[in-house]
Structures are given as C-alpha cells and as structure tokens.
Write a protein that holds these residues in place. Structure first.
Motif, short mmCIF file in Angstrom:
data_model
loop_
_atom_site.label_atom_id
_atom_site.label_comp_id
_atom_site.label_asym_id
_atom_site.label_seq_id
_atom_site.Cartn_x
_atom_site.Cartn_y
_atom_site.Cartn_z
N ASN A 1 5.87 -25.45 10.44
CA ASN A 1 6.95 -24.67 11.04
C ASN A 1 6.86 -23.17 10.74
OD1 ASN A 1 7.51 -24.88 8.35
ND2 ASN A 1 9.58 -25.67 8.59
N PRO A 2 5.79 -22.51 11.11
CA PRO A 2 5.66 -21.09 10.79
C PRO A 2 6.71 -20.21 11.48
CG PRO A 2 3.90 -21.77 12.28
CD PRO A 2 4.61 -23.02 11.83
N ARG A 3 7.11 -20.53 12.71
CA ARG A 3 8.14 -19.74 13.38
C ARG A 3 9.48 -19.90 12.67
NH1 ARG A 3 8.55 -21.84 18.84
NH2 ARG A 3 10.23 -20.34 19.06
N ALA A 4 9.79 -21.10 12.24
CA ALA A 4 11.05 -21.34 11.53
C ALA A 4 11.05 -20.60 10.19
CB ALA A 4 11.25 -22.84 11.30
N ARG A 5 9.93 -20.61 9.49
CA ARG A 5 9.86 -19.90 8.21
C ARG A 5 10.01 -18.40 8.40
NH1 ARG A 5 8.51 -23.04 4.01
NH2 ARG A 5 7.87 -25.15 4.51
N ARG A 6 9.46 -17.88 9.48
CA ARG A 6 9.63 -16.45 9.78
C ARG A 6 11.09 -16.14 10.09
NH1 ARG A 6 8.27 -11.52 10.27
NH2 ARG A 6 8.43 -10.34 12.19
N LEU A 7 11.73 -16.98 10.89
CA LEU A 7 13.16 -16.79 11.17
C LEU A 7 13.98 -16.80 9.87
CD1 LEU A 7 14.06 -18.99 14.29
CD2 LEU A 7 14.51 -16.56 14.00
N LEU A 8 13.69 -17.75 8.99
CA LEU A 8 14.40 -17.83 7.72
C LEU A 8 14.19 -16.56 6.90
CD1 LEU A 8 16.01 -19.33 5.51
CD2 LEU A 8 13.82 -20.27 4.74
N THR A 9 12.96 -16.11 6.81
CA THR A 9 12.64 -14.91 6.04
C THR A 9 13.42 -13.71 6.58
OG1 THR A 9 10.46 -15.75 5.51
CG2 THR A 9 10.78 -13.37 5.29
N LEU A 10 13.44 -13.55 7.89
CA LEU A 10 14.17 -12.43 8.50
C LEU A 10 15.67 -12.55 8.25
CD1 LEU A 10 12.20 -12.21 11.86
CD2 LEU A 10 12.14 -10.56 9.96
N ALA A 11 16.22 -13.75 8.36
CA ALA A 11 17.65 -13.95 8.13
C ALA A 11 18.02 -13.65 6.68
CB ALA A 11 18.06 -15.37 8.50
N LEU A 12 17.19 -14.10 5.74
CA LEU A 12 17.47 -13.83 4.33
C LEU A 12 17.32 -12.34 4.01
CD1 LEU A 12 15.84 -16.93 2.62
CD2 LEU A 12 18.28 -16.48 3.01
N ALA A 13 16.32 -11.69 4.59
CA ALA A 13 16.15 -10.25 4.37
C ALA A 13 17.34 -9.47 4.91
CB ALA A 13 14.85 -9.77 5.03
N HIS A 14 17.82 -9.86 6.09
CA HIS A 14 18.99 -9.22 6.68
C HIS A 14 20.22 -9.42 5.79
CE1 HIS A 14 21.88 -7.97 9.72
NE2 HIS A 14 22.55 -9.07 9.44
N THR A 15 20.39 -10.62 5.28
CA THR A 15 21.54 -10.92 4.43
C THR A 15 21.45 -10.14 3.12
OG1 THR A 15 21.67 -13.12 5.42
CG2 THR A 15 22.84 -12.79 3.34
N TYR A 16 20.26 -10.05 2.55
CA TYR A 16 20.10 -9.28 1.31
C TYR A 16 20.41 -7.81 1.54
CZ TYR A 16 18.18 -7.54 -3.05
OH TYR A 16 18.03 -6.94 -4.27
N ALA A 17 19.99 -7.27 2.68
CA ALA A 17 20.26 -5.87 2.99
C ALA A 17 21.76 -5.60 3.12
CB ALA A 17 19.54 -5.46 4.28
#
Length: 173
Positions: A42-58
């Motif tokens: 699930n590379p697309r799902a992992r990328r989505l997760l990474t972006l969502a977590l980065a956005h939340t951290y910001a």
C-alpha cells in the motif's frame, strides 16, 4: 524564558508521538481502504498517511481543543479526493492504478474513488452524513445515496460473467 523553549518542543514531540502511536494504525487502514490497495502492498496509502500526519504535526500547536485525529482524518480524505480528482479528472470514474495498471486489490476495489471515500468516512470512521457532506462539498442526500450504493456493491458484489454465457461443470476426477 529560553529554558522553556526546548522543554515545550520536547513536550510537543512526546504528545505527537503518543498521538501517532494511538492513531497511525487506524489512519493507515482508512488510507488503505481509500486507495483500494492490498494491506501488505500500500505505498499510496502510506504516502497519504505520511502527508496527513505531517499536516497534523504542523498544526499541532494551533489545534487548541480540536481533535487531532479528526484533523488528520479530514486531511487524509481531502488529500485523497484532491489527488484522485486531478489524476483522473473526476472523483467518481477511476478504477485502476496509474497508467491503467491494476495493482494488488483491496476489499473496496470494486468501488469508485468517491464511493470508497464516502463509505470509509461513513461506515469505517463513523462520520455523520452531514459532516461527510460538508467535508466533500456534496448535499447530504447525495452522500446518503452514494453510501447506500457502495454498501450494496460491497455486500452483494457482481459475479464475473461466464465465458460463452454457459456454465460448465468440471468432470469428476
């Protein structure tokens, strides 16, 4: 005053790490359902997760009582909708991966991206119909219809057509 800055940064990091430890698995599963990828590929799902977590951290320091999980989920859903819209021209039509290839298929692969998005938000995540409609910019009645159709498709999948229209039985061995 300067001593508080590093302590505040460390506290922020620990709070965010605790959030990720508790929420990342569920968010990854939601992202995997959205992308219709297999859970182990699930590379697309992992990328989505990474972006969502980065956005939340910001946004972490500006959340002020807002649920960080809700923030991450909203970003995950809107990012999925946005990338699907731009990749395929319409959120409801794409059913295969980039360049027309089909990758490993997840349990919601028979649904359109819009159907997956509504179904995941409504059923898996438990987001209210009105909230889902507001997030996606759709009327609540449309969300209801999409969710009903997606649920019916998942619960009663179409059977593959038989070649020649005639079912053949295997000879006993």
């Amino acid at each position: 005053m300067r001593d508080r800055q590093p302590a505040r940064g460390e506290l922020r990091a620990r709070e965010f790490e605790a959030f990720v430890a508790g929420a990342a698995g569920r968010l990854l599963h939601a992202a995997t359902l959205l992308t219709a990828e297999a859970p182990d590929a699930n590379p697309r799902a992992r990328r989505l997760l990474t972006l969502a977590l980065a956005h939340t951290y910001a946004r972490w320091d500006r959340l002020r009582g807002e649920d960080p999980y809700d923030c991450a989920r909203r970003y995950l859903a809107t990012r999925f909708a946005h990338t699907t819209w731009h990749r395929h021209g319409a959120l409801g039509h794409a059913r295969s991966g980039p360049h027309g290839r089909r990758g490993p298929r997840g349990p919601l692969a028979a649904l359109t991206p819009r159907e997956r998005l509504v179904l995941v938000l409504r059923i898996y995540e438990g987001v209210a119909e009105e909230q889902t409609a507001a997030l996606l910019g759709l009327p609540a009645e449309r969300v209801h219809t999409i969710c009903d159709r997606a649920t019916a498709t998942v619960l009663h999948p179409a059977r593959p057509a038989l070649s020649g229209g005639v079912a053949t039985k295997a000879a006993p061995s």
